[in-house]
Design an enzyme around this catalytic site. Structure first.
Site, mmCIF file in Angstrom:
data_model
loop_
_atom_site.group_PDB
_atom_site.id
_atom_site.type_symbol
_atom_site.label_atom_id
_atom_site.label_comp_id
_atom_site.label_asym_id
_atom_site.label_seq_id
_atom_site.Cartn_x
_atom_site.Cartn_y
_atom_site.Cartn_z
ATOM 1 N N TYR A 56 0.936 -1.541 0.045
ATOM 2 C CA TYR A 56 -0.257 0.025 -0.107
ATOM 3 C C TYR A 56 1.069 1.449 0.217
ATOM 4 C CZ TYR A 56 -4.581 -3.476 0.310
ATOM 5 O OH TYR A 56 -4.985 -3.838 0.110
ATOM 6 N N GLN A 91 -15.633 2.246 -5.812
ATOM 7 C CA GLN A 91 -14.640 1.064 -5.129
ATOM 8 C C GLN A 91 -13.222 1.729 -4.944
ATOM 9 O OE1 GLN A 91 -16.172 -2.680 -6.913
ATOM 10 N NE2 GLN A 91 -16.616 -1.421 -8.334
ATOM 11 N N ASP A 94 -7.936 5.624 -4.278
ATOM 12 C CA ASP A 94 -7.248 7.180 -4.792
ATOM 13 C C ASP A 94 -8.288 8.098 -4.610
ATOM 14 O OD1 ASP A 94 -8.866 7.101 -7.567
ATOM 15 O OD2 ASP A 94 -8.186 5.713 -8.359
ATOM 16 N N HIS A 109 -15.080 1.469 -0.428
ATOM 17 C CA HIS A 109 -13.489 0.925 -0.275
ATOM 18 C C HIS A 109 -12.378 1.275 0.641
ATOM 19 C CE1 HIS A 109 -14.926 -2.768 -3.000
ATOM 20 N NE2 HIS A 109 -15.941 -2.986 -2.388
ATOM 21 N N CYS A 139 -4.566 6.250 20.672
ATOM 22 C CA CYS A 139 -4.055 5.747 21.587
ATOM 23 C C CYS A 139 -2.675 5.317 22.365
ATOM 24 C CB CYS A 139 -4.793 4.529 20.821
ATOM 25 S SG CYS A 139 -4.002 3.437 19.888
ATOM 26 N N SER A 178 -15.413 -4.623 -12.558
ATOM 27 C CA SER A 178 -15.823 -5.800 -13.981
ATOM 28 C C SER A 178 -16.818 -6.592 -13.579
ATOM 29 C CB SER A 178 -14.457 -6.490 -12.840
ATOM 30 O OG SER A 178 -14.339 -6.665 -11.954
HETATM 31 N N1 APR Z 1 -12.342 2.363 -19.224
HETATM 32 C C1 APR Z 1 -13.317 1.520 -18.689
HETATM 33 N N2 APR Z 1 -12.912 0.499 -18.305
HETATM 34 C C2 APR Z 1 -12.369 0.593 -18.216
HETATM 35 C C3 APR Z 1 -10.794 0.513 -19.380
HETATM 36 C C4 APR Z 1 -11.205 2.256 -19.273
HETATM 37 N N3 APR Z 1 -9.786 2.685 -19.605
HETATM 38 N N4 APR Z 1 -9.725 0.167 -18.330
HETATM 39 C C5 APR Z 1 -10.217 -1.743 -18.220
HETATM 40 N N5 APR Z 1 -11.446 -0.717 -17.768
HETATM 41 C C6 APR Z 1 -12.378 -2.314 -17.606
HETATM 42 C C7 APR Z 1 -11.930 -3.818 -17.662
HETATM 43 O O1 APR Z 1 -12.081 -4.069 -18.930
HETATM 44 C C8 APR Z 1 -12.379 -4.658 -16.218
HETATM 45 O O2 APR Z 1 -14.002 -5.090 -16.586
HETATM 46 O O3 APR Z 1 -12.618 -1.764 -15.755
HETATM 47 C C9 APR Z 1 -12.372 -2.699 -14.936
HETATM 48 C C10 APR Z 1 -11.974 -2.906 -13.815
HETATM 49 O O4 APR Z 1 -12.402 -4.550 -13.411
HETATM 50 P P1 APR Z 1 -11.309 -4.379 -11.949
HETATM 51 O O5 APR Z 1 -9.805 -4.673 -11.830
HETATM 52 O O6 APR Z 1 -11.966 -6.106 -11.167
HETATM 53 O O7 APR Z 1 -11.035 -3.147 -11.078
HETATM 54 P P2 APR Z 1 -12.878 -3.174 -9.744
HETATM 55 O O8 APR Z 1 -14.088 -4.146 -9.921
HETATM 56 O O9 APR Z 1 -12.931 -1.792 -9.114
HETATM 57 O O10 APR Z 1 -12.181 -4.318 -8.759
HETATM 58 C C11 APR Z 1 -13.525 -4.536 -7.587
HETATM 59 O O11 APR Z 1 -11.695 -5.724 -6.894
HETATM 60 O O12 APR Z 1 -9.773 -5.742 -5.301
HETATM 61 C C12 APR Z 1 -10.764 -5.323 -5.267
HETATM 62 O O13 APR Z 1 -10.944 -3.485 -3.903
HETATM 63 C C13 APR Z 1 -10.567 -4.351 -5.121
HETATM 64 O O14 APR Z 1 -12.119 -1.656 -5.311
HETATM 65 C C14 APR Z 1 -11.839 -3.371 -5.713
HETATM 66 C C15 APR Z 1 -12.238 -4.634 -6.158
#
Ligand code: APR
Length: 234
Positions: A56, A91, A94, A109, A139, A178
């Site tokens: 992190y 989620q 940042d 998150h 604390c 995703s």
């Molecule tokens: N524009 C739009 N979508 C995009 C782009 C882009 N430029 N680049 C990638 N993506 C899409 C991908 O196709 C994917 O479906 O963004 C999605 C990202 O999915 P993840 O990597 O699974 O991220 P997220 O859904 O935010 O994950 C959820 O999982 O591990 C954790 O805590 C973490 O908050 C996070 C949670």
């Protein structure tokens, strides 16, 4: 004039990708390089706190150096110019939504630029590195200073407020996620139960695509400003 009175927006890592931050599950994503069980669970922190803090610390350095992109800016504009209510639930840990100007925002998150004391639960803004020998300002105990992020196995923040908003929304947008991680992946069904129109904006069809009434696929910096402009004009 568009008629939506209450919009809920869910965002994920894809929104910040074009700002230079990695997603999680894309082939070049964070979970291709790290095992979730080594860095993103309370058990990992108990077992190997240095490894978790290093992971992190590097993500905090990464987040500090990037800027909001056109998609973050468009969503801030939607909040400002839409005549109805807009709530953004992210989620992402940042700070790019708030740096773009979004004000009604829930970091479900957590936030990478905050520290959380595992002993007393106090949180504070945190820009530098975290280390295991740091003492909590409140604390005074050491060993518990961790990033204020929600790990797998922990409860996301402000869920009651989120479900209340989903239950009352008439438009639900899911952007750059995703659709694999619950509870966020289930928000579209809550919004549908409330009778909301549901739209996915993502680079590609997500896991949850079949639950959405409408889908627009492409990079966030292209599809989100276009969608927001159309909504504000309609
Ligand atoms: N524009 C739009 N979508 C995009 C782009 C882009 N430029 N680049 C990638 N993506 C899409 C991908 O196709 C994917 O479906 O963004 C999605 C990202 O999915 P993840 O990597 O699974 O991220 P997220 O859904 O935010 O994950 C959820 O999982 O591990 C954790 O805590 C973490 O908050 C996070 C949670």
């Amino acid at each position: 004039m568009n008629t939506y009175k209450r919009i809920v927006i869910l965002t994920g890592a894809g929104l910040s990708k074009e700002s230079g931050l990695s997603t999680f599950r894309d082939p070049d994503g964070i979970w291709a390089r790290y095992d979730i069980n080594d860095v993103a669970t309370p058990e990992a922190f108990a077992r190997n706190p240095e490894l978790v803090l290093d992971f992190y610390n590097s993500r905090r350095k990464g987040a500090a150096g990037v800027k909001p992109n056109a998609a973050h800016e468009a969503l801030a504009r939607l909040e400002k110019d839409h005549p109805g209510e807009v709530l953004t639930v992210t989620q992402n840990i940042d700070p790019l939504h708030e740096w773009a100007g979004t004000r009604r925002l829930i970091h479900m998150h957590g936030e990478i630029l905050k520290a959380l004391c595992a002993h007393c639960g106090a949180t504070e803004p945190w820009e530098g590195d975290l280390a295991i020998d740091l003492a909590c300002q409140i604390c005074n105990k050491t060993g518990g200073m961790r990033p204020d992020v929600v790990w797998f196995g922990e409860m996301p923040y402000r869920m009651e407020e989120i479900y209340d908003a989903l239950g009352a929304c008439d438009l639900f947008l899911s952007i750059g996620t995703s659709g694999t991680v619950y509870p966020a992946a289930g928000f579209v069904m809550e919004a549908r139960r409330a009778g909301a129109h549901t739209v996915e904006l993502n680079l590609e069809p997500s896991e949850g695509i079949s639950s959405f009434a409408e889908a627009i696929h492409g990079p966030a910096t292209e599809v989100v400003p276009g969608f927001v402009d159309k909504l504000l004009r309609s």
